[in-house]
Design an enzyme around this catalytic site. Structure first.
Site, PDB file in Angstrom:
ATOM      1  N   TRP A 126       2.249   1.695  -3.443  1.00  0.00           N
ATOM      2  CA  TRP A 126       1.213   2.151  -4.389  1.00  0.00           C
ATOM      3  C   TRP A 126       1.284   3.668  -4.564  1.00  0.00           C
ATOM      4  O   TRP A 126       1.038   4.209  -5.622  1.00  0.00           O
ATOM      5  CB  TRP A 126      -0.155   1.734  -3.865  1.00  0.00           C
ATOM      6  CG  TRP A 126      -1.317   2.269  -4.660  1.00  0.00           C
ATOM      7  CD1 TRP A 126      -1.912   1.665  -5.719  1.00  0.00           C
ATOM      8  CD2 TRP A 126      -2.036   3.486  -4.444  1.00  0.00           C
ATOM      9  NE1 TRP A 126      -2.954   2.429  -6.194  1.00  0.00           N
ATOM     10  CE2 TRP A 126      -3.054   3.561  -5.431  1.00  0.00           C
ATOM     11  CE3 TRP A 126      -1.918   4.531  -3.520  1.00  0.00           C
ATOM     12  CZ2 TRP A 126      -3.941   4.629  -5.499  1.00  0.00           C
ATOM     13  CZ3 TRP A 126      -2.799   5.596  -3.605  1.00  0.00           C
ATOM     14  CH2 TRP A 126      -3.799   5.638  -4.587  1.00  0.00           C
ATOM     15  N   HIS A 127       1.673   4.350  -3.456  1.00  0.00           N
ATOM     16  CA  HIS A 127       1.734   5.808  -3.502  1.00  0.00           C
ATOM     17  C   HIS A 127       2.874   6.310  -4.365  1.00  0.00           C
ATOM     18  O   HIS A 127       2.807   7.416  -4.896  1.00  0.00           O
ATOM     19  CB  HIS A 127       1.869   6.393  -2.097  1.00  0.00           C
ATOM     20  CG  HIS A 127       0.618   6.299  -1.300  1.00  0.00           C
ATOM     21  ND1 HIS A 127       0.257   5.154  -0.634  1.00  0.00           N
ATOM     22  CD2 HIS A 127      -0.362   7.197  -1.064  1.00  0.00           C
ATOM     23  CE1 HIS A 127      -0.904   5.352  -0.020  1.00  0.00           C
ATOM     24  NE2 HIS A 127      -1.300   6.585  -0.260  1.00  0.00           N
ATOM     25  N   GLY A 128       3.906   5.530  -4.467  1.00  0.00           N
ATOM     26  CA  GLY A 128       5.027   5.994  -5.276  1.00  0.00           C
ATOM     27  C   GLY A 128       6.168   5.018  -5.269  1.00  0.00           C
ATOM     28  O   GLY A 128       6.294   4.188  -4.359  1.00  0.00           O
TER      29      GLY A 128
ATOM     30  N   GLY B  44       0.818  -1.207   0.000  1.00  0.00           N
ATOM     31  CA  GLY B  44       0.000   0.000   0.000  1.00  0.00           C
ATOM     32  C   GLY B  44       0.850   1.254   0.000  1.00  0.00           C
ATOM     33  O   GLY B  44       0.522   2.240  -0.651  1.00  0.00           O
TER      34      GLY B  44
ATOM     35  N   PHE C  63       0.355  10.099  -7.475  1.00  0.00           N
ATOM     36  CA  PHE C  63       0.325   8.685  -7.096  1.00  0.00           C
ATOM     37  C   PHE C  63      -0.373   7.796  -8.105  1.00  0.00           C
ATOM     38  O   PHE C  63      -0.942   8.168  -9.026  1.00  0.00           O
ATOM     39  CB  PHE C  63      -0.386   8.528  -5.742  1.00  0.00           C
ATOM     40  CG  PHE C  63       0.247   9.362  -4.661  1.00  0.00           C
ATOM     41  CD1 PHE C  63      -0.526  10.012  -3.732  1.00  0.00           C
ATOM     42  CD2 PHE C  63       1.621   9.493  -4.586  1.00  0.00           C
ATOM     43  CE1 PHE C  63       0.053  10.784  -2.737  1.00  0.00           C
ATOM     44  CE2 PHE C  63       2.216  10.282  -3.586  1.00  0.00           C
ATOM     45  CZ  PHE C  63       1.411  10.921  -2.664  1.00  0.00           C
TER      46      PHE C  63
END
Lengths: 355, 466
Positions: free
Chosen positions: B324-326, B321, B466
């Site tokens: 997923w943001h970067g 997770g 993102f």
């Protein structure tokens, strides 16, 4: 009997439905928002009626400094010594140190930034004197580079106009209203921080103004001291050679002549001195020996002042006391102020009785 | 185009008017939404619209294929194939450069050189969101939770819906697809809710988030003036910024959707009121956390395979997770921190089931983890983090510090008061239900503040990256 439907009915029917839906939407939106819109209009009208929507200084450190000094020039109480000029003096001289070293004379600074130009510096002095305020001496601390190069009109001509005409250029009604809302309704709390190192030290323009006022009109430059001189970092200047060619430009001459005209009514009433701010030691070489002194005397001559009004202050500071060719770092400010205090003491003589 | 840009303020009313003019035809409205959404997306970069169309067409066809397949094992294999394709697209655009850099670093450690002759891969805006939406759709079709949409226009409208396309919420087909399949009912309450959400969201972004963003950006840039105060203020400013910014986007998404007759899920529920990490993840980026729970944590086994496996699943889910943001190890570290917090909480409850921490203590512990996590989230590199943390040994009060605190209080207090009111009322739309006069006074202040800041210093919505 079969019914017939024309093509216009085929279009009109759905269009009617669509228009009805749109109309319903608009009615509901207007019903919910009309009073808020009216209140907004009332707020704006109130600001306009109170004259608070006049153009204000735009955001930014430079504008904050200029605006604050304009306000101070109109509000400053009686002072003995007034320092004026560009940002080189703004950052190189500490009025508190001077005041102490000059036998308790009160010292205030109205120095601004280079784009304000000499006529603007003179105007600030006039703002103070025209109120009938007393003054023992006015000292213009200028950076010679600003007089040696052509002025770039595109680089913020608005600050000169603001000082000379006492009015910031309008950014249009919307822009002026935006400024007014920020300053008057939201008390500057929504103001952006300043860019670069000024931001990290001072936060926003409001805090910069507060710091400037608390420091009697001067500012500590937040930049990092030079490891070695960085010629060419002065805006408006080409890269400076290690040996400086101290020569007045045509634009510099015109600027000084305009300054002379503004100072004319007060030239005989108060002693006016002119000095040059220091440069980093590593680039302090002169192309012709004595050229810096000659330039200073020429400036004094153009301003119509006696030759003895040219103050020969130290021409340079060690590189680690400067942040760039034109601005002193915090250590340089203290050192320079301490070095020039005795020179000024000699020129000004003992403080008046009662100090 | 961003929600807080002048372009969108022109685009959206045009779409709204055309949408209502098409009120007699559901198909026409869906087609309008699909076209408008493509225009919206192409405004960022027209080349990316081909990528979005590819995702839409593949998703459309894949769902029909999976549904039509009778053999269960082949259904699962097809699902795996198309999920992999989705992830391949995401992986290529988002993680290829990250992978390449790490491989190069690993090779360098072994004394080997590597070179890559091509430029960096462009990151398509919103790809993380619409990729996850398509994966969820395919899985739900496979599991029989939703029927595949057979009408391409309806599916295209669902798959490109501009209100939530580039920064969420990540809508499930079970919730959003039916709204494209039947006529939308525009109600007065829906319009009023939509108006409030748009205005409050705009205030949160343009006024609240963008005000503190400036201080966070200044604080996180290298400077010899940086000290402990600057690090603390920068971290707190970013803590506020990311919440205001992301919540703003979700609220504007929900509000603009409301005005079109759609209902999107709530993506935030006052997360900074949380008294535990678990509660935080029930309130923060709800559509992502539920996606991770349903499509990653539970398929991994959830809490059904023993204690150790539960903790492992939690950590894997949270680290992924974070990523997923970067594509950065700091995001992975952020995820790991939250994963560890969840594990510690679980362990604590298991070991001391009778102990109930006071709410204030729980809140303080939770917010400590959250704030430290945001520090990791914001720093640009481990070197930058080390430099900032090294400044914690000195504290010198400066004008910046006062300016930063005043700015945070100036925007934080009103937002907190509104949220506290929502909490007391148990209604996230509580302000929208005020009587006309107090509501109008509140709105006028918000609108004037938005206008005052509108051209202040436009920062892109954080979650666009993102």
């Amino acid at each position: 009997m079969p019914s017939s439907t024309s093509s216009s009915d085929v279009v009109a029917g759905p269009l009617r439905v669509g228009l009805a839906s749109l109309g319903q939407l608009l009615r509901w939106v207007c019903a919910r928002l009309w009073l808020a819109a009216a209140l907004c209009a009332l707020w704006i009208a109130a600001l306009a009626l109170l004259g608070l929507t006049r153009p204000l200084a735009p955001y930014g450190g430079d504008h904050a400094i200029v605006d604050e000094q304009i306000l101070r020039s109109r509000a400053l109480g009686a002072t003995d010594v007034l320092l004026l000029g560009d940002s080189s003096g703004l950052t190189a001289v500490d009025p508190v140190v001077l005041s102490r070293e000059l036998g308790g004379r009160s010292c205030e600074m109205l120095s601004v930034i280079g784009p304000v130009r000499p006529p603007g510096y003179a105007r600030l002095l006039r703002n103070y004197l025209d109120r009938g305020m007393p003054l023992e001496a006015a000292i213009f601390v200028l950076h010679p580079f600003a007089l040696m190069h052509a002025y770039d009109e595109s680089r913020d001509g608005s600050t000169l106009a603001a000082v000379l005409e006492d009015r910031w250029p309008s950014e249009g009604f919307a822009g002026d209203l935006r400024c007014a809302l920020n300053r008057h309704l939201f008390a500057g709390l929504l103001e952006e921080p300043l860019a670069g190192s000024f931001g990290v030290l001072y936060g926003n323009g409001r805090e910069l103004r507060r710091a400037l006022s608390e420091a009697h009109g001067s500012v500590v430059h937040p930049g990092k001291p030079l490891p070695g001189a960085a010629p060419g970092s002065e805006p408006n200047a080409a890269a400076e050679p290690a040996a400086i060619d101290y020569r007045l430009s045509d634009d510099g001459r015109r600027s000084l002549e305009h300054m002379r005209d503004i100072l004319a009514p007060v030239r005989g009433k108060v002693p006016i001195f002119v000095a040059f701010a220091p440069v980093p030691a590593s680039i302090a070489g002169e192309k012709e020996a004595g050229a810096r002194s000659r330039l200073l005397r020429e400036v004094v001559r153009i301003l119509g002042l006696p030759p003895e009004r040219a103050l020969e202050l130290p021409a340079s500071l060690p590189d680690e006391q400067m942040v760039d060719p034109t601005h002193a770092a915090a250590p340089g400010r203290a050192a320079f102020s301490a070095r020039i205090a005795p020179l000024l003491q000699r020129v000004l003589g003992p403080p008046p009785l009662g100090r | 185009m961003q929600f807080d840009s002048p372009t969108f303020l022109l685009f959206y009313p045009v779409v709204l008017v055309l949408y209502h003019l098409c009120a007699s035809s559901l198909r026409l409205q869906n087609a309008l939404i699909a076209v408008a959404s493509l225009i919206f997306y192409a405004w960022f970069d027209w080349r990316l619209s081909f990528l979005l169309l590819t995702y839409v067409l593949v998703g459309y066809g894949a769902a029909l294929w999976i549904h039509a397949e009778r053999d269960e094992r082949r259904k699962s294999r097809l699902l795996a194939l198309f999920v992999a394709l989705n992830l391949l697209g995401l992986g290529f655009f988002k993680y290829f450069d990250f992978l390449r850099e790490n491989v190069a670093a690993a090779l360098a450690l072994l004394g080997l050189e590597s070179s890559w002759p091509f430029a960096s891969i462009l990151l398509p805006i919103g790809i993380s969101f619409y990729c996850f939406q398509k994966i969820a759709y395919l899985v739900d079709v496979r599991q029989g939770k939703v029927e595949p949409e057979r009408d391409l226009i309806t599916f295209a409208a669902f798959g490109t819906f501009f209100c939530q396309l580039v920064a969420g919420p990540i809508e499930r087909a079970a919730h959003l697809m039916p709204q494209f399949q039947q006529p939308r009912r525009i109600t007065r309450a829906g319009i009023e809710a939509g108006l409030w959400l748009c205005i409050w969201g705009m205030f949160l972004k343009v006024v609240a988030a963008d005000t503190v963003a400036g201080y966070a950006n200044v604080a996180f840039q290298p400077s010899h003036h940086t000290d402990g105060w600057v690090v603390i203020e920068g971290t707190l400013a970013f803590t506020l910024q990311i919440y205001f910014d992301f919540n703003a986007y979700s609220l504007i998404a929900k509000g603009t959707a409301h005005l079109l007759g759609f209902d999107l899920v709530w993506n935030f529920d006052r997360p900074y009121f949380s008294t535990s990490a678990q509660e935080f993840w029930r309130r923060w980026h709800i559509s992502l956390s539920t996606w991770l729970r349903d499509y990653l944590y539970i398929p991994l086994g959830g809490n059904r395979r023993g204690t150790a496996r539960t903790y492992a699943n939690l950590l894997i889910t949270m680290v992924l997770g974070g990523l997923w943001h970067g594509a950065s190890w700091s995001f992975a570290l952020w995820g790991l921190l939250h994963g560890l917090a969840l594990c510690v909480e679980r362990l604590f409850r298991a070991r001391f089931p009778r102990v109930v921490l006071p709410a204030a203590v729980g809140w303080a512990l939770t917010m400590s983890v959250v704030v430290v996590g945001w520090f990791l989230f914001r720093v640009t590199s481990f070197e930058a983090a080390a430099a900032l943390l090294g400044s914690l040994d000195r504290f010198t009060w400066k004008p910046f510090d006062r300016a930063a605190w005043l700015a945070m209080l100036a925007v934080g207090v009103p937002v907190f008061l509104i949220e506290w009111w929502q909490a007391r009322a148990g209604d996230l739309l509580a302000p929208a239900r005020l009587a006309r006069v107090p509501y109008s006074i509140l709105l006028s202040v918000l609108l004037l503040a938005i206008f005052a800041r509108f051209y202040g210093s436009p920062y892109a919505f954080l979650y666009f990256q993102f």
